[in-house]
Write a protein that holds these residues in place. Sequence first.
Motif, PDB file in Angstrom:
ATOM      1  N   GLN A   1       0.827  -1.202   0.000  1.00 21.71           N
ATOM      2  CA  GLN A   1       0.000   0.000   0.000  1.00 21.71           C
ATOM      3  C   GLN A   1       0.866   1.258   0.000  1.00 21.71           C
ATOM      4  OE1 GLN A   1      -2.618  -0.399   3.387  1.00 21.71           O
ATOM      5  NE2 GLN A   1      -4.365  -0.775   2.053  1.00 21.71           N
ATOM      6  N   LEU A   2       1.898   1.262   0.815  1.00 20.69           N
ATOM      7  CA  LEU A   2       2.800   2.419   0.888  1.00 20.69           C
ATOM      8  C   LEU A   2       3.510   2.633  -0.440  1.00 20.69           C
ATOM      9  CD1 LEU A   2       4.118   4.631   2.589  1.00 20.69           C
ATOM     10  CD2 LEU A   2       5.827   2.950   3.267  1.00 20.69           C
ATOM     11  N   GLN A   3       3.971   1.560  -1.061  1.00 17.62           N
ATOM     12  CA  GLN A   3       4.633   1.684  -2.353  1.00 17.62           C
ATOM     13  C   GLN A   3       3.665   2.220  -3.401  1.00 17.62           C
ATOM     14  OE1 GLN A   3       6.025  -2.323  -2.883  1.00 17.62           O
ATOM     15  NE2 GLN A   3       8.068  -1.848  -2.114  1.00 17.62           N
ATOM     16  N   GLY A   4       2.417   1.784  -3.342  1.00 14.78           N
ATOM     17  CA  GLY A   4       1.415   2.281  -4.273  1.00 14.78           C
ATOM     18  C   GLY A   4       1.150   3.762  -4.088  1.00 14.78           C
ATOM     19  N   LYS A   5       1.080   4.195  -2.824  1.00 17.23           N
ATOM     20  CA  LYS A   5       0.877   5.620  -2.560  1.00 17.23           C
ATOM     21  C   LYS A   5       2.046   6.442  -3.087  1.00 17.23           C
ATOM     22  CE  LYS A   5      -2.034   5.342   1.542  1.00 17.23           C
ATOM     23  NZ  LYS A   5      -2.160   5.672   2.964  1.00 17.23           N
ATOM     24  N   MET A   6       3.247   5.948  -2.871  1.00 15.98           N
ATOM     25  CA  MET A   6       4.429   6.661  -3.342  1.00 15.98           C
ATOM     26  C   MET A   6       4.448   6.726  -4.866  1.00 15.98           C
ATOM     27  SD  MET A   6       7.241   5.258  -0.577  1.00 15.98           S
ATOM     28  CE  MET A   6       8.538   5.334  -1.735  1.00 15.98           C
ATOM     29  N   ARG A   7       4.120   5.622  -5.512  1.00 17.84           N
ATOM     30  CA  ARG A   7       4.128   5.585  -6.973  1.00 17.84           C
ATOM     31  C   ARG A   7       3.049   6.512  -7.534  1.00 17.84           C
ATOM     32  NH1 ARG A   7       4.138  -0.123  -9.733  1.00 17.84           N
ATOM     33  NH2 ARG A   7       6.263  -0.034  -8.986  1.00 17.84           N
ATOM     34  N   ALA A   8       1.858   6.508  -6.910  1.00 16.74           N
ATOM     35  CA  ALA A   8       0.774   7.372  -7.376  1.00 16.74           C
ATOM     36  C   ALA A   8       1.150   8.844  -7.200  1.00 16.74           C
ATOM     37  CB  ALA A   8      -0.514   7.059  -6.628  1.00 16.74           C
ATOM     38  N   ALA A   9       1.752   9.177  -6.076  1.00 19.59           N
ATOM     39  CA  ALA A   9       2.157  10.566  -5.830  1.00 19.59           C
ATOM     40  C   ALA A   9       3.261  10.990  -6.795  1.00 19.59           C
ATOM     41  CB  ALA A   9       2.624  10.722  -4.394  1.00 19.59           C
ATOM     42  N   THR A  10       4.203  10.111  -7.042  1.00 19.55           N
ATOM     43  CA  THR A  10       5.281  10.425  -7.978  1.00 19.55           C
ATOM     44  C   THR A  10       4.739  10.610  -9.383  1.00 19.55           C
ATOM     45  OG1 THR A  10       6.845   9.149  -6.644  1.00 19.55           O
ATOM     46  CG2 THR A  10       7.492   9.636  -8.907  1.00 19.55           C
ATOM     47  N   GLY A  11       3.842   9.722  -9.784  1.00 19.06           N
ATOM     48  CA  GLY A  11       3.250   9.839 -11.108  1.00 19.06           C
ATOM     49  C   GLY A  11       2.459  11.120 -11.267  1.00 19.06           C
ATOM     50  N   GLY A  12       1.756  11.516 -10.210  1.00 22.59           N
ATOM     51  CA  GLY A  12       1.023  12.777 -10.262  1.00 22.59           C
ATOM     52  C   GLY A  12       1.944  13.981 -10.300  1.00 22.59           C
ATOM     53  N   ALA A  13       3.053  13.892  -9.591  1.00 20.22           N
ATOM     54  CA  ALA A  13       3.977  15.017  -9.517  1.00 20.22           C
ATOM     55  C   ALA A  13       4.712  15.239 -10.838  1.00 20.22           C
ATOM     56  CB  ALA A  13       4.988  14.797  -8.400  1.00 20.22           C
ATOM     57  N   ILE A  14       5.069  14.148 -11.504  1.00 24.75           N
ATOM     58  CA  ILE A  14       5.819  14.313 -12.754  1.00 24.75           C
ATOM     59  C   ILE A  14       4.906  14.313 -13.977  1.00 24.75           C
ATOM     60  CG2 ILE A  14       7.912  13.311 -11.789  1.00 24.75           C
ATOM     61  CD1 ILE A  14       7.327  10.743 -13.352  1.00 24.75           C
ATOM     62  N   GLY A  15       3.611  14.137 -13.740  1.00 22.27           N
ATOM     63  CA  GLY A  15       2.654  14.195 -14.844  1.00 22.27           C
ATOM     64  C   GLY A  15       2.580  12.917 -15.652  1.00 22.27           C
ATOM     65  N   ASP A  16       2.859  11.778 -15.037  1.00 22.50           N
ATOM     66  CA  ASP A  16       2.794  10.485 -15.724  1.00 22.50           C
ATOM     67  C   ASP A  16       1.530   9.758 -15.267  1.00 22.50           C
ATOM     68  OD1 ASP A  16       3.198   8.083 -16.973  1.00 22.50           O
ATOM     69  OD2 ASP A  16       5.129   7.664 -16.027  1.00 22.50           O
ATOM     70  N   PRO A  17       0.450   9.802 -16.055  1.00 16.42           N
ATOM     71  CA  PRO A  17      -0.798   9.178 -15.624  1.00 16.42           C
ATOM     72  C   PRO A  17      -0.711   7.656 -15.537  1.00 16.42           C
ATOM     73  CG  PRO A  17      -1.029  10.053 -17.853  1.00 16.42           C
ATOM     74  CD  PRO A  17       0.309  10.497 -17.333  1.00 16.42           C
ATOM     75  N   ASP A  18       0.151   7.041 -16.340  1.00 19.44           N
ATOM     76  CA  ASP A  18       0.303   5.583 -16.259  1.00 19.44           C
ATOM     77  C   ASP A  18       0.912   5.162 -14.920  1.00 19.44           C
ATOM     78  OD1 ASP A  18      -0.770   5.160 -18.783  1.00 19.44           O
ATOM     79  OD2 ASP A  18       1.200   5.273 -19.768  1.00 19.44           O
ATOM     80  N   MET A  19       1.915   5.890 -14.477  1.00 15.18           N
ATOM     81  CA  MET A  19       2.545   5.568 -13.197  1.00 15.18           C
ATOM     82  C   MET A  19       1.566   5.803 -12.047  1.00 15.18           C
ATOM     83  SD  MET A  19       5.957   7.136 -11.361  1.00 15.18           S
ATOM     84  CE  MET A  19       7.159   6.315 -12.375  1.00 15.18           C
TER      85      MET A  19
END
Length: 64
Positions: free
Chosen positions: A13-31
Amino acid sequence: MSASDKAKNKLQQLQGKMRAATGGAIGDPDMAARGRGDQRIAHLKDAGEKVKDAFRSRRRPRRY
């Protein structure tokens, strides 16, 4: 539920939150979508373990 399974689910769950936040921050909707998917999978695993635990107590024989 064993402690190791619970820890693995929380880590996923934590890894998913980190990946979702990173994807949102860099503008990568797939991530971001993969991160949300990881969170959902971990949540479903956790729910499955709780269901197994609920029925596990019924299978134990009563001691008189």
